[in-house]
Design a protein around this motif. Structure first.
Motif, PDB file in Angstrom:
ATOM      1  N   LYS A 130      -3.429  -0.574  -8.698  1.00 49.49           N
ATOM      2  CA  LYS A 130      -4.002  -1.292  -9.840  1.00 49.49           C
ATOM      3  C   LYS A 130      -5.454  -1.667  -9.562  1.00 49.49           C
ATOM      4  O   LYS A 130      -6.321  -1.514 -10.435  1.00 49.49           O
ATOM      5  N   PHE A 188       1.649   6.631 -11.106  1.00 51.49           N
ATOM      6  CA  PHE A 188       2.203   5.397 -10.562  1.00 51.49           C
ATOM      7  C   PHE A 188       2.687   4.417 -11.624  1.00 51.49           C
ATOM      8  O   PHE A 188       3.205   3.356 -11.297  1.00 51.49           O
ATOM      9  N   GLU A 241       0.701   2.957  -1.891  1.00 47.84           N
ATOM     10  CA  GLU A 241      -0.015   3.499  -3.041  1.00 47.84           C
ATOM     11  C   GLU A 241       0.212   2.651  -4.297  1.00 47.84           C
ATOM     12  O   GLU A 241      -0.691   2.431  -5.096  1.00 47.84           O
ATOM     13  N   LYS A 242       1.437   2.104  -4.470  1.00 48.55           N
ATOM     14  CA  LYS A 242       1.721   1.279  -5.641  1.00 48.55           C
ATOM     15  C   LYS A 242       1.133  -0.120  -5.488  1.00 48.55           C
ATOM     16  O   LYS A 242       0.714  -0.738  -6.470  1.00 48.55           O
ATOM     17  N   PHE A 277       6.668  -6.813  -7.101  1.00 48.32           N
ATOM     18  CA  PHE A 277       7.242  -5.895  -8.076  1.00 48.32           C
ATOM     19  C   PHE A 277       8.583  -6.467  -8.527  1.00 48.32           C
ATOM     20  O   PHE A 277       9.459  -6.748  -7.700  1.00 48.32           O
ATOM     21  N   LEU A 324       5.387  -1.965 -16.211  1.00 53.81           N
ATOM     22  CA  LEU A 324       5.550  -0.656 -15.588  1.00 53.81           C
ATOM     23  C   LEU A 324       6.537   0.230 -16.326  1.00 53.81           C
ATOM     24  O   LEU A 324       6.412   1.458 -16.283  1.00 53.81           O
ATOM     25  N   SER A 347       4.688  -5.494 -12.417  1.00 52.18           N
ATOM     26  CA  SER A 347       4.074  -5.992 -11.190  1.00 52.18           C
ATOM     27  C   SER A 347       3.281  -7.251 -11.520  1.00 52.18           C
ATOM     28  O   SER A 347       2.852  -7.449 -12.661  1.00 52.18           O
ATOM     29  N   ASP A 390       2.447  13.347  -4.456  1.00 47.62           N
ATOM     30  CA  ASP A 390       1.171  12.667  -4.648  1.00 47.62           C
ATOM     31  C   ASP A 390       0.088  13.688  -4.997  1.00 47.62           C
ATOM     32  O   ASP A 390      -0.037  14.720  -4.330  1.00 47.62           O
TER      33      ASP A 390
END
Length: 759
Positions: free
Chosen positions: A590, A619, A585-586, A106, A139, A201, A307
């Protein structure tokens, strides 16, 4: 698009000579590039394609170009720039922070620029161009300028078809090239300084146990502030969290980094310096997890309060290690190559080169076959052939003769033929590589047929890997086909990338060291959901990562099992860790969005489409079911902050939001790649990333034919010149010219009448 951009920058650098900065220095075009670099960038002035984030002033009126601090005498300029030219703006400072987790990085870049080339009393649009690394995904963008702030945000477009979407200008949020995103900030005053924050990312490249980060950070000399040389501050902060309990070894670096942290599985580095010229080297960093054998682990994390999915998160990984002597499965491989009319020229030539390289890497005990297909199929051999030196030479000769572009596209026929060839296999994992640039009508039927093949053949079923070329093929169909076939997927949206990416796909999908992988207790968890749903084979060419959601509890001791190339059993302990400082989660979202989108396409499920859209917005990763908008907020005005725009229920509300001047919202182009183009495939339109190259229309043919007359008239006025001039005239000039030509025609007729009457 890229060629037009390069021409605009080239013209902008010429126009920037009007900006005078006294005796110290004036802005000049870049210095000639070196011979070595020239060979690599010989086509279309590719050295003007940005290799680092750059802002450009968009100039339509050349008369506004001047030094905003001390205006100088400038000769009057007639006309306008059509299309507008791009003048690179001067950069004041730059800072980058990179966080690497597992195989994902990232990147957050902050910097400031100045509109140094526009009069203080005038304004212009400013275009930001952001090159990203491997599989880059934008992002967010934030810009602060002159008491205004701009920021991007994703919204849903539920209930809106492609024909209903509001029309946007070409420069409003689009991709110049597959990994270069560009965005326009409107009406920035001359002399303004503005700050920018960009985040994206990208993936880390894996080779022989080594992970490599590459971030575009090569700035041209002409973005340095004009005037006397003074020190400028650039900063790079780099953090690595491998997610493992093993030592991380740093291998190579591009900048003189200073180590700031070293823990088990973690590294931290910092580079900060005052420089006279900006960095001319991309940020490159390679590291290795210290393990010669296969390394595995399982990361667990509880969901955040915000979330949307309150199930726990897991991420299982297997790294193949750096032991190059590991035995790989013997290969039985069939290459399926699209040879339809649209593949004519560069695409088929690049595929041929990549296939030649793949064949050269086969071992003598491997076997292979090649099927070229369009509306029909053309086989190198009726059965698999051993990859001896003589056979490969015959195959290369066959490719040079039979790879002739023509006809349509039929994918099911060659797939069924390949399945039949690989029906009798032992002590091997059979492989199918499908390469295509088109879409076909029976794609869902193809997926159903392949599912039945996989069910009938069991654990030794052929692995299907797919490769898409250009933007007209259905990349989600190819991803679903690879998911069904437990293989790999990759794509080259640009023709120049075909060879490199095809060879990378072949390396990853063919060097299998572990197959039929299972994880203890996965089947005993509640509400379990994994991406991908079937665990792929482990290759020596890339790590294996499976993520998802679950309810329940993992046991303290967990094992992964599989079959090695010598057919012996493989067992490895997976160490469970709570991922406290990794945003699981990030890191995984994708991959999950792409696979869910492929499933939504196959099942035509509105429920899955809504699920993907919600994940995309939560996200910040773009999807096929969301669009990006640009929000403008003026200091002291609260209108936009009070509006909840995360979901736009229908196209009418979106259009009102876009059209409302008080809200200052701009709808940007979609960031998705779409679901293929059957019409373009049927018409055999040449694949590529830019706008489709449609057949010439009558007017274009006329202009092309007319262009040759200039050489016959000593560069004087001709029909082609008239066409070009008339296309740029306003209505009043056109009327006046028409009246003049009519009068001349009448005079000609009168002269003719005089001659006739005298006779």
């Amino acid at each position: 698009m890229a060629e037009e951009f390069v021409k605009s920058v080239e013209d902008g650098l010429k126009l920037s000579k009007r900006v005078y900065f006294g005796k110290d220095r004036s802005v000049v075009p870049p210095k000639p590039i070196s011979m070595e670099k020239s060979e690599q960038q010989s086509q279309s002035h590719h050295h003007l394609i940005p290799t680092a984030p750059i802002f450009y002033a968009v100039i339509s009126d050349p008369g506004i170009v001047d030094n905003p601090d001390c205006p100088s005498y400038q000769p009057h300029v007639h006309g306008r720039c059509d299309p507008p030219v791009l003048i690179p703006l001067q950069m004041n400072n730059i800072s980058v922070e990179v966080d690497c987790y597992l195989d994902t990085a990232f990147v957050t870049l902050t910097g400031s620029w100045r509109v140094h080339c526009v009069m203080g009393s005038r304004s212009c649009d400013c275009r930001l161009v952001i090159p990203m690394g491997e599989q880059g995904s934008i992002l967010g963008v934030e810009v602060d300028v002159s008491r205004r702030s701009f920021s991007t945000q994703l919204v849903t477009m539920e209930g809106q078809t492609d024909t209903d979407k509001p029309q946007t200008k070409q420069e409003d949020g689009w991709f110049l090239k597959p990994q270069i995103y560009t965005l326009t900030i409107p009406q920035v005053d001359g002399g303004s300084n503005f700050s920018v924050k960009v985040s994206w990312s990208q993936k880390l490249l894996y080779d022989a146990g080594q992970l490599t980060l590459n971030v575009p950070f090569d700035f041209p000399e002409y973005v340095s502030p004009a005037g006397k040389k003074f020190a400028k501050r650039e900063k790079i902060q780099l953090n690595v969290n491998s997610g493992t309990a093993s030592e991380v070894l740093c291998k190579t670096t591009s900048h003189p980094f200073k180590e700031t942290r070293r823990q088990v599985g973690k590294l931290g580095f910092l580079y900060e310096a005052d420089v006279l010229t900006w960095s001319s080297t991309n940020i490159s960093f390679s590291y290795m997890v210290s393990s010669s054998d296969t390394l595995g682990g399982l990361l667990l994390q509880s969901p955040s309060v915000h979330d949307l999915d309150q199930r726990d998160i897991f991420c299982m990984f297997l790294f193949p290690g750096n032991n190059n002597s590991k035995k790989v499965f013997r290969k039985q491989v069939v290459f399926l190559v699209d040879s339809s009319e649209s593949m004519r020229g560069t695409p088929l030539e690049n595929v041929r080169n990549a296939l030649n390289a793949a064949l050269s890497k086969l071992n003598p005990e491997d076997s292979f076959n090649i099927i070229a297909f369009n509306g029909e199929t053309y086989l190198f051999s009726s059965s698999l052939e051993l990859a001896t030196k003589e056979t490969i030479e015959r195959a290369l000769q066959w490719i040079s003769i039979n790879f002739i572009a023509g006809g349509g596209t039929n994918i099911l026929l060659p797939l069924n033929q390949a399945m039949e060839m690989l029906s009798n296999t032992s002590d091997t994992v059979p492989l199918i590589f499908l390469i295509t640039d088109g879409s076909v009508e029976d794609e869902r039927h193809i997926c159903d047929v392949m599912k039945k093949h996989m069910e009938n053949k069991g654990p030794i079923s052929p692995r299907i890997s797919t490769f898409g070329i250009g933007k007209f093929c259905n990349h989600y169909f190819l991803q679903m086909l690879a998911l069904i076939g437990r293989g790999y997927y990759d794509a080259a949206l640009e023709l120049d990338a075909i060879e490199v990416r095809m060879q990378r796909l072949f390396t990853a999908a063919s060097n299998i060291i572990l197959t039929n992988i299972t994880i203890d207790c996965f089947e005993h968890l509640e509400a379990f959901e994994a991406y991908p749903s079937h665990i792929p084979d482990l290759s020596s060419g890339c790590p294996l990562i499976v993520s998802g959601r679950y309810q329940g509890k993992f046991p303290d001791a967990l094992k992964a099992r599989g079959t090695k190339a010598d057919l012996s059993n493989f067992v490895i302990d997976l160490k469970l860790q709570r991922a406290k400082d990794i945003p699981l989660e990030k890191v995984c979202v994708k991959q999950q969005i792409n696979l869910l989108t492929a499933q939504a396409w196959l099942s035509q499920s509105k429920h899955l489409e809504v699920k993907v859209a919600k994940m995309s917005i939560q996200f910040g990763f773009s999807s096929e079911y969301t669009r990006m908008i640009l929000l403008q907020t003026e200091e002291g005005k609260q209108g936009i902050q009070s509006v909840d725009i995360q979901e736009i229920p229908n196209k009418g509300d979106m259009q009102k939001l876009v059209d409302s001047r008080s809200r200052k919202v701009s709808l940007l182009k979609g960031l998705g790649i779409g679901f293929g183009d059957l019409d373009a495939t049927t018409k055999n339109i040449f694949p590529g990333f830019g706008e489709p190259q449609l057949p010439e229309i009558a007017g274009e043919v006329f202009i092309n034919a007319a262009s040759s007359c200039c050489t016959k008239l000593a560069n004087c006025c001709c029909c082609y010149c008239c066409i070009r001039v008339c296309s740029r005239m306003n209505d009043q000039c056109m009327i006046a010219l028409t009246q003049l030509l009519t009068a001349l025609a009448c005079l000609g007729c009168l002269s003719c009448c005089d001659v006739c009457s005298s006779d």
